[in-house]
Design an enzyme around this catalytic site. Structure first.
Site, short mmCIF file in Angstrom:
data_model
loop_
_atom_site.label_atom_id
_atom_site.label_comp_id
_atom_site.label_asym_id
_atom_site.label_seq_id
_atom_site.Cartn_x
_atom_site.Cartn_y
_atom_site.Cartn_z
N LEU A 21 0.98 -0.91 0.24
CA LEU A 21 0.17 -0.38 0.26
C LEU A 21 0.27 1.62 0.12
O LEU A 21 0.31 2.26 -0.71
CB LEU A 21 -1.01 0.34 1.18
CG LEU A 21 -1.92 -1.70 1.06
CD1 LEU A 21 -3.02 -1.02 2.67
CD2 LEU A 21 -2.77 -1.01 0.15
N GLY A 22 2.16 0.95 0.46
CA GLY A 22 3.12 2.40 0.42
C GLY A 22 4.03 2.39 1.32
O GLY A 22 4.03 1.71 2.32
N ALA A 23 5.02 3.49 2.00
CA ALA A 23 5.24 3.28 3.11
C ALA A 23 5.35 5.22 3.58
O ALA A 23 4.91 6.18 3.33
CB ALA A 23 7.41 3.59 2.78
N GLY A 24 5.65 4.81 4.42
CA GLY A 24 6.04 6.18 6.16
C GLY A 24 6.66 5.91 6.54
O GLY A 24 7.59 5.76 7.24
N GLY A 25 6.73 7.11 7.51
CA GLY A 25 7.38 7.52 8.66
C GLY A 25 7.81 6.87 9.96
O GLY A 25 9.51 5.82 10.33
N MET A 26 6.82 5.71 9.82
CA MET A 26 7.18 4.33 10.35
C MET A 26 7.44 3.22 10.09
O MET A 26 8.17 2.57 10.47
CB MET A 26 5.66 4.19 11.30
CG MET A 26 5.43 3.07 12.31
SD MET A 26 6.61 3.38 13.83
CE MET A 26 5.45 4.63 14.42
N LYS A 43 1.74 -3.02 8.92
CA LYS A 43 2.43 -1.84 9.17
C LYS A 43 3.89 -2.90 9.74
O LYS A 43 3.42 -2.87 10.89
CB LYS A 43 2.17 -0.99 10.08
CG LYS A 43 3.37 0.26 9.60
CD LYS A 43 2.61 1.73 10.32
CE LYS A 43 1.60 2.69 9.32
NZ LYS A 43 1.59 4.06 9.53
N ASP A 137 -1.12 13.81 14.10
CA ASP A 137 -0.51 14.05 13.26
C ASP A 137 -2.19 14.32 12.31
O ASP A 137 -1.68 13.00 10.92
CB ASP A 137 0.45 13.45 12.46
CG ASP A 137 1.17 14.19 11.10
OD1 ASP A 137 0.86 14.56 10.70
OD2 ASP A 137 1.63 12.73 10.21
#
Length: 590
Positions: A21-26, A43, A137
């Protein structure tokens, strides 16, 4: 939604993963399915965060709190592997677009769905705050539009990441367009901060833009703290509601019970429907999004499985947007839209610099560890198990690393053995806790070791830059220019370059640490500086790679190729190389 890549896991806990699905800061985010077929968002924590024992403690605590929040207007936590390596978290998958996607695709929401959105978000925050959590956030990408109402995602665990990233790089994590003034200025963040962000979401949903516009992070943060929001395009009723939430003083913002009462009183009458929380236009958008996801999932199921993931950890994941998120967190310190690749992966676990004797002559060098890499000349530590805090190098790698250290010291003019008896390989020569001990790898030049020192907690950046003699570890000078150092130091001749906590790049004299110049080009440096032939290269917070004159810090050129650098650069001859935020390696003419 994208097919799984070769380095992605196929199974996490009880969940079989199907798509990225994607990537984030975590960490990276995957679509998974339980044994019974329930769709979940999984995640998986970034390796550099998983390597920090303090992060694991915070992560476990925040996950436990988040699991107590009900799922009426949130994506509830279903399971977590806080002790797994790497840790992971599974929440209910919400098959709906984010508010950011919906507004981008179809424009601002009409009044009726906007009032319903405000009501759902206020109820979600009431539930989250009631469990002792603060989101920190809240932004359009973290609000999903499900057919039965809005869902707030990524709450609770943001605090675990924020504490760790601030510890590692001196950042204040959040999305500038929706930060509260107290968060933007590094102050205490409480429930009222989420109320401010809610006001920003009302403006975005109804006007199609953030309340303080966009632009470079420093100017945007200044407007958040000092300027009035742009509310002219917000419909009446909602405009007054947003204005109250966007008060600069946290104490002047309405508490959530008062806010919910105001929304209830101000909402226009509308026919309720058992089929959808939303009016027809929004519910149609959601169903179209669901159909598109189903088609993508069916298509990905026909592709050949690329096989099991490699044993070693994949490299740093860029901060591409989870769920097409255009506004992943940026920072008030030296970072871009959520720093993609970690700036320092070789964290020192002991609060001292340790010098060791060279190995026996003739030892074969390991190309992966040889040369000057052992002393940190701009090369990242491995991100796999051998490079993690607490990990154990094999004997061959350890000895090869010592060979590299010896070569670096010899190049600096230091003879390892003097007198009658040479030192036995592996014998300690000296150690020092100068500057609180290093939080990142030291650098060496002309017989001096430059140590990025720690703050009082023993491992955080923001400590002084310390110069110690390579021969005996004696402190030569210590500097707290820029409120402390947040990068690997880059020595070049009689000058040392480093990033300061105040979001500026500094040049100081190697002999005494006095300032030569400083620059905040690009909104400040987001990567460690690299020097070559009188030029310094660094990635700025505006997602540009900058080349500046080493003599005075003035700009030579800048480029935003690849969406900006996700790694710091490597310069050789007339070419500079860097990894871009689009997962491509770029070679650029200097």
């Amino acid at each position: 939604m994208e097919p799984l890549a070769a380095g992605d896991p196929r199974q996490t806990g009880p969940y079989r993963l199907r798509s990225r699905l994607g990537a984030g800061g975590m960490g990276r985010v995957f679509l998974g399915f339980s044994p019974a077929g329930r769709a979940v968002a999984v995640k998986v924590v970034h390796p550099q965060l998983a390597a920090d024992p303090a992060f694991r403690v915070r992560f476990a605590r925040e996950v436990a709190a988040a699991r107590a929040v009900s799922g009426a207007y949130t994506a509830p936590v279903l399971a977590a592997g806080t002790d797994d390596d790497p840790p992971w978290l599974a929440t209910l998958f919400v098959a709906g677009p984010s508010l950011a996607e919906a507004v981008t695709a179809a424009g601002p929401l009409p009044a009726v769905p906007a009032w319903r959105l405000a009501a759902g978000l206020a109820e979600a925050l009431a539930e989250i705050h009631g469990r002792g959590l603060v989101h920190r956030d809240l932004k359009p990408a973290n609000v999903l539009l499900a057919i039965d109402g809005p869902r707030v995602i990524d709450f609770g665990i943001s605090r675990a990441r924020e504490a760790t990233v601030m510890t590692m790089t001196g950042l204040v994590v959040g999305t500038p367009s929706f930060m509260s003034p107290e968060q933007a200025s590094g102050g205490l963040v409480g429930p009222a901060s989420d109320v401010f962000s809610l006001g920003g979401l009302i403006v975005f949903a109804t006007a199609g833009t953030a309340p303080f516009g966009d632009g470079p992070t420093p100017s945007l943060l200044y407007r958040v703290v000092h300027a009035e929001p742009a509310l002219d395009a917000v419909p009446g009723g909602l405009r007054e509601l947003a204005a109250a939430c966007l008060a600069k003083d946290p104490a002047a913002r309405p508490p959530l019970p008062q806010l919910i009462a105001a929304i209830t009183a101000g909402s226009p009458p509308g026919a309720a429907s058992l089929g959808s929380f939303w009016p027809g236009t929004v519910s149609g958008l959601i169903r179209s999004h669901q159909a598109r996801l189903d088609a993508q999932l069916a298509s990905s199921g026909t592709e050949e499985d690329p096989g099991p993931a490699p044993v070693t950890e994949p490299g740093p994941v860029t901060e591409t947007a989870a769920r097409l998120r255009p506004d992943e967190p940026t920072a008030t310190g030296p970072s871009g839209p959520a720093p993609a690749a970690p700036r320092y992966q070789g964290a020192a676990s002991a609060p001292a610099v340790l010098a060791v004797a060279a190995p026996a002559p003739g030892l074969p060098a390991d190309p992966a560890r040889g040369g000057d890499r052992a002393l940190g000349h701009g090369h990242p530590e491995p991100s796999g198990p051998a490079g993690r805090a607490g990990g154990h190098l094999t004997r061959r790698r350890a000895l090869a690393g010592l060979a590299g250290a010896a070569a670096g010291l010899a190049a600096a003019g230091w003879e390892l053995s003097r007198g009658t008896a040479p030192l036995r390989p592996g014998t300690e020569i000296w150690s020092t806790g100068a500057g609180g001990g290093p939080y990142a790898r030291p650098a060496i030049g002309h017989g001096v070791v430059y140590v990025p020192g720690s703050t009082d907690d023993g491992h955080a950046p923001g400590g002084p830059l310390v110069a110690v003699r390579a021969s005996d570890g004696a402190t030569i000078w210590s500097s707290r220019l820029g409120r402390g150092v947040t990068s690997l130091p880059a020595p070049a001749g009689d000058v040392i370059y480093f990033d300061g906590m105040d979001n500026r790049l500094y040049a100081v004299r190697a002999s005494n640490g006095t300032k030569i110049w400083a620059t905040g080009l690009g909104g400040g440096p987001a990567t460690s500086p690299v020097t070559a032939r009188g030029v310094i290269y660094f990635g700025g917070n505006d997602n540009q790679l900058y080349a500046v004159r080493a003599s005075n810090g003035t700009k030579i050129w800048a480029t935003g190729l690849g969406g900006g650098p996700a790694t710091y650069a490597a310069a050789a001859a007339s070419v500079v190389y860097f990894g871009g935020n689009d997962n491509q390696l770029y070679a650029v003419r200097t």
